[in-house]
Design an enzyme around this catalytic site. Structure first.
Site, PDB file in Angstrom:
ATOM      1  N   HIS A  37      60.495  40.969  14.684  1.00  0.00           N
ATOM      2  CA  HIS A  37      60.605  42.218  13.904  1.00  0.00           C
ATOM      3  C   HIS A  37      60.923  41.851  12.449  1.00  0.00           C
ATOM      4  O   HIS A  37      60.211  41.048  11.845  1.00  0.00           O
ATOM      5  CB  HIS A  37      61.651  43.107  14.587  1.00  0.00           C
TER       6      HIS A  37
ATOM      7  N   SER B 187      63.944  48.592  15.552  1.00  0.00           N
ATOM      8  CA  SER B 187      65.189  48.965  14.846  1.00  0.00           C
ATOM      9  C   SER B 187      65.388  50.480  14.845  1.00  0.00           C
ATOM     10  O   SER B 187      66.498  50.968  15.122  1.00  0.00           O
ATOM     11  CB  SER B 187      65.200  48.417  13.421  1.00  0.00           C
TER      12      SER B 187
ATOM     13  N   ASP C 137      55.462  41.902   6.471  1.00  0.00           N
ATOM     14  CA  ASP C 137      56.286  40.719   6.190  1.00  0.00           C
ATOM     15  C   ASP C 137      55.498  39.542   5.634  1.00  0.00           C
ATOM     16  O   ASP C 137      56.085  38.571   5.155  1.00  0.00           O
ATOM     17  CB  ASP C 137      57.021  40.301   7.471  1.00  0.00           C
TER      18      ASP C 137
ATOM     19  N   HIS D 271      50.647  42.949  15.123  1.00  0.00           N
ATOM     20  CA  HIS D 271      51.499  44.142  15.157  1.00  0.00           C
ATOM     21  C   HIS D 271      51.347  44.825  16.507  1.00  0.00           C
ATOM     22  O   HIS D 271      50.271  44.799  17.103  1.00  0.00           O
ATOM     23  CB  HIS D 271      51.147  45.130  14.035  1.00  0.00           C
TER      24      HIS D 271
ATOM     25  N   ARG E 195      51.238  48.408   3.890  1.00  0.00           N
ATOM     26  CA  ARG E 195      52.423  47.918   3.174  1.00  0.00           C
ATOM     27  C   ARG E 195      52.160  46.511   2.615  1.00  0.00           C
ATOM     28  O   ARG E 195      52.690  46.133   1.576  1.00  0.00           O
ATOM     29  CB  ARG E 195      53.652  47.928   4.099  1.00  0.00           C
TER      30      ARG E 195
HETATM   31  N1  CMX Z   1      50.427  34.440  16.077  1.00  0.00           N
HETATM   32  C1  CMX Z   1      50.115  33.882  17.274  1.00  0.00           C
HETATM   33  N2  CMX Z   1      50.032  34.578  18.419  1.00  0.00           N
HETATM   34  C2  CMX Z   1      50.199  35.915  18.338  1.00  0.00           C
HETATM   35  C3  CMX Z   1      50.450  36.573  17.118  1.00  0.00           C
HETATM   36  C4  CMX Z   1      50.591  35.777  15.967  1.00  0.00           C
HETATM   37  N3  CMX Z   1      50.908  36.298  14.768  1.00  0.00           N
HETATM   38  N4  CMX Z   1      50.561  37.895  17.349  1.00  0.00           N
HETATM   39  C5  CMX Z   1      50.393  38.090  18.679  1.00  0.00           C
HETATM   40  N5  CMX Z   1      50.178  36.874  19.268  1.00  0.00           N
HETATM   41  C6  CMX Z   1      50.054  36.624  20.703  1.00  0.00           C
HETATM   42  C7  CMX Z   1      51.299  37.136  21.417  1.00  0.00           C
HETATM   43  O1  CMX Z   1      52.372  36.202  21.282  1.00  0.00           O
HETATM   44  C8  CMX Z   1      50.780  37.306  22.821  1.00  0.00           C
HETATM   45  O2  CMX Z   1      50.695  36.012  23.421  1.00  0.00           O
HETATM   46  P1  CMX Z   1      51.078  35.792  24.982  1.00  0.00           P
HETATM   47  O3  CMX Z   1      50.182  36.717  25.753  1.00  0.00           O
HETATM   48  O4  CMX Z   1      50.822  34.366  25.195  1.00  0.00           O
HETATM   49  O5  CMX Z   1      52.530  36.184  25.110  1.00  0.00           O
HETATM   50  C9  CMX Z   1      49.361  37.819  22.582  1.00  0.00           C
HETATM   51  O6  CMX Z   1      49.006  37.377  21.251  1.00  0.00           O
HETATM   52  C10 CMX Z   1      49.210  39.328  22.666  1.00  0.00           C
HETATM   53  O7  CMX Z   1      50.122  39.925  21.764  1.00  0.00           O
HETATM   54  P2  CMX Z   1      49.770  41.327  21.083  1.00  0.00           P
HETATM   55  O8  CMX Z   1      49.608  42.316  22.182  1.00  0.00           O
HETATM   56  O9  CMX Z   1      48.671  41.152  20.110  1.00  0.00           O
HETATM   57  O10 CMX Z   1      51.076  41.627  20.215  1.00  0.00           O
HETATM   58  P3  CMX Z   1      52.464  42.293  20.685  1.00  0.00           P
HETATM   59  O11 CMX Z   1      52.342  43.762  20.570  1.00  0.00           O
HETATM   60  O12 CMX Z   1      52.915  41.754  21.987  1.00  0.00           O
HETATM   61  O13 CMX Z   1      53.461  41.725  19.585  1.00  0.00           O
HETATM   62  C11 CMX Z   1      54.156  41.097  17.421  1.00  0.00           C
HETATM   63  C12 CMX Z   1      53.445  42.150  18.257  1.00  0.00           C
HETATM   64  C13 CMX Z   1      54.380  41.653  16.019  1.00  0.00           C
HETATM   65  C14 CMX Z   1      55.517  40.796  18.035  1.00  0.00           C
HETATM   66  C15 CMX Z   1      53.285  39.821  17.368  1.00  0.00           C
HETATM   67  O14 CMX Z   1      52.042  40.095  16.753  1.00  0.00           O
HETATM   68  C16 CMX Z   1      53.957  38.663  16.665  1.00  0.00           C
HETATM   69  O15 CMX Z   1      54.713  37.916  17.313  1.00  0.00           O
HETATM   70  N6  CMX Z   1      53.729  38.474  15.320  1.00  0.00           N
HETATM   71  C17 CMX Z   1      54.420  37.482  14.545  1.00  0.00           C
HETATM   72  C18 CMX Z   1      55.825  37.955  14.200  1.00  0.00           C
HETATM   73  C19 CMX Z   1      55.793  39.056  13.151  1.00  0.00           C
HETATM   74  O16 CMX Z   1      55.131  38.961  12.128  1.00  0.00           O
HETATM   75  N7  CMX Z   1      56.586  40.122  13.381  1.00  0.00           N
HETATM   76  C20 CMX Z   1      56.741  41.207  12.380  1.00  0.00           C
HETATM   77  C21 CMX Z   1      56.111  42.521  12.805  1.00  0.00           C
HETATM   78  C22 CMX Z   1      56.363  43.595  11.763  1.00  0.00           C
HETATM   79  C23 CMX Z   1      57.825  43.992  11.715  1.00  0.00           C
HETATM   80  O17 CMX Z   1      58.322  44.534  12.711  1.00  0.00           O
HETATM   81  O18 CMX Z   1      58.502  43.753  10.710  1.00  0.00           O
END
Ligand code: CMX
Length: 435
Positions: free
Chosen positions: A271, A241, A373, A318, A327
């Site tokens: 996000h 964002s 979150d 994250h 947080r």
């Molecule tokens: N549950 C299950 N799998 C997860 C996971 C979770 N909470 N977090 C990461 N993974 C997976 C990814 O989907 C990815 O899988 P693939 O390789 O099969 O695509 C793998 O683990 C590697 O991901 P990463 O490098 O650890 O994480 P990214 O930097 O790519 O993504 C984020 C970060 C936040 C998008 C991810 O951890 C996620 O999807 N979390 C759940 C959604 C969430 O809580 N978002 C809020 C973030 C905070 C905010 O911005 O407000």
């Protein structure tokens, strides 16, 4: 010129020549290397912009102008009798790099109060939307509709010189921040309270007034809003964002356009929308299990089932952080202090023990810990706000503080149009073949 604007101007005119001199002497210095994985992988860790208001460390979490969240809670001015910091104080700190006095934040509360009225045309635009349009969509449309009042756009059309961009941006930032609680409360009351709106109270602070306009009189909910709107305010510039706002504003599209863009970005489930997804996931689990007091074993089984079905566990993981999000911890501390016993808060705390080992066992998740979150929804439910599609709007009201303060800096420093380079997959294959 108002007292905050004057202070900002004095700081900004000092930094601009310092940066010019730094770049003249060291502009060619390398600050890192970019790998092919980063090119394909969402530019993780690539340093591509400056962001003045906060900095994020993977292990320690966020610092706002050098202060972490417990320090903010201690040092920022509070409302008489209150324990939580006032978000006004954080905005002041982020904008001018100084902890404000009590008098400063009172001045700012009054200033935002004066600037706060929501235009009738914005109300009309919101009313024209289907009532079940997602609150974040109503929020972004509402923000964009106020672009009509942009000081920057009007002055740009009149031929404003570059040297005044910061001034018009400051005016837009102050007006937009002042209005956001009214817009958000308007949307909330429209959707969930039959359009019965509550008038602002001019004696209250920004967050206190917001709580009142939402319809919550409980003083602990007001305290929660002060803390909530403080801790969600900024997370350096690389998050989706903030980066969206930075990109859009770099074209000299004004803050209404750039911030509505930022909010479209915040509305994605990876996000900000994760805050609604977390409580939705918890409600689905408790419905399926038929209890709001599940055991750790029951939660672990449900987590495993979610992961096995190819979905993420919302509120965990994250892109930058590698430790539990401070947080999250701040909200946990709040809940320990203010909430005696809540089934949903207890579930969040049990998840903290259960989820990380399951995510670690997947072998691919870089951060198995909770993010901001993971906690917020359970506390809101405790105070009676269970309309979870609205949660990301709360996040959006707060995020304006950091993003818009930083936009003032970007325009004061005269940062250029953002324009990184993309390559095709074909280019990447050729590059590797020839290197
Ligand atoms: N549950 C299950 N799998 C997860 C996971 C979770 N909470 N977090 C990461 N993974 C997976 C990814 O989907 C990815 O899988 P693939 O390789 O099969 O695509 C793998 O683990 C590697 O991901 P990463 O490098 O650890 O994480 P990214 O930097 O790519 O993504 C984020 C970060 C936040 C998008 C991810 O951890 C996620 O999807 N979390 C759940 C959604 C969430 O809580 N978002 C809020 C973030 C905070 C905010 O911005 O407000």
């Amino acid at each position: 010129m108002d007292r905050l604007k004057q202070k900002f101007y004095e700081k900004a005119i000092k930094l601009k020549p310092e940066i010019k001199a730094l770049l003249k002497e060291h502009g060619g210095t390398k600050v890192g290397e970019v790998t092919l994985s980063q090119v394909f992988g969402g530019a993780r860790g690539v340093k591509t912009m400056t962001w003045e208001t906060s900095a994020l460390d993977a292990n320690e979490g966020i610092r706002f102008r050098g202060y972490n969240i417990p320090q903010l809670r201690e040092k920022l001015p509070k409302r008489e009798g209150g324990k939580e910091p006032l978000p006004e104080g954080l905005f002041w700190l982020m904008l001018v790099d100084e902890i404000p006095t009590q008098e400063d934040v009172e001045w700012l509360s009054d200033e935002w109060e004066k600037r706060a009225s929501l235009p009738q045309h914005t109300k009309n635009v919101i009313e024209a939307l289907a009532i079940d349009t997602h609150p974040m969509t109503q929020f972004t449309i509402g923000i964009a509709s106020m672009q009509y009042d942009s000081v920057f756009s009007k002055r740009y059309a009149e031929g404003m010189p570059k040297s005044e961009y910061w001034d018009a941006t400051y005016e837009d930032a102050m007006n937009l921040i002042a209005r956001l609680p009214q817009l958000a409360a308007y949307i909330y009351r429209r959707i969930y309270h039959k359009g019965v709106h509550i008038a602002p109270d001019t004696k209250l602070d920004w967050a206190g007034n917001f709580a009142k306009m939402l319809g919550y009189d409980d003083k602990d909910f007001t305290s929660l809003m002060r803390l909530y709107l403080t801790i969600h305010a900024d997370h350096e510039g690389g998050n989706a964002s903030a980066h969206t706002a930075h990109l859009v504003n770099s074209t000299l599209a004004d803050l209404y356009l750039s911030y509505s863009g930022a909010m479209n970005s915040l509305a994605g489930p990876l996000h900000g929308l994760a805050n609604q997804e977390v409580i939705k996931w918890i409600f689905e689990m408790t419905n399926e299990l038929g209890t709001t007091k599940p055991s750790k074993e029951q939660i672990a089984e449900y987590v495993q089932k979610t992961v096995d079905s190819g979905k993420v566990i919302p509120g965990y993981g994250h892109a930058v952080l590698r430790e539990p999000d401070p947080r999250f911890t701040a909200q946990r501390v709040f809940a320990e202090e203010y909430i005696k016993d809540s089934d949903f808060v207890n579930i969040v705390w049990k998840m903290y023990e259960v989820v990380p080992p399951i995510l670690k066992a997947l072998g691919k998740v870089k951060n198995p810990w909770p993010n901001v979150d993971a906690h917020s929804g359970a506390i809101l439910v405790h105070y009676g706000m269970d309309e979870f599609p609205f949660y990301t709007v709360l996040f959006g009201v707060s995020r304006a503080l950091g993003v818009l303060a930083n936009s003032c800096w970007s325009r004061a420093l005269g940062l250029p149009l953002e324009r990184p380079k993309s390559v095709t997959s074909e280019w990447a294959k050729d590059f590797i073949a020839n290197s």
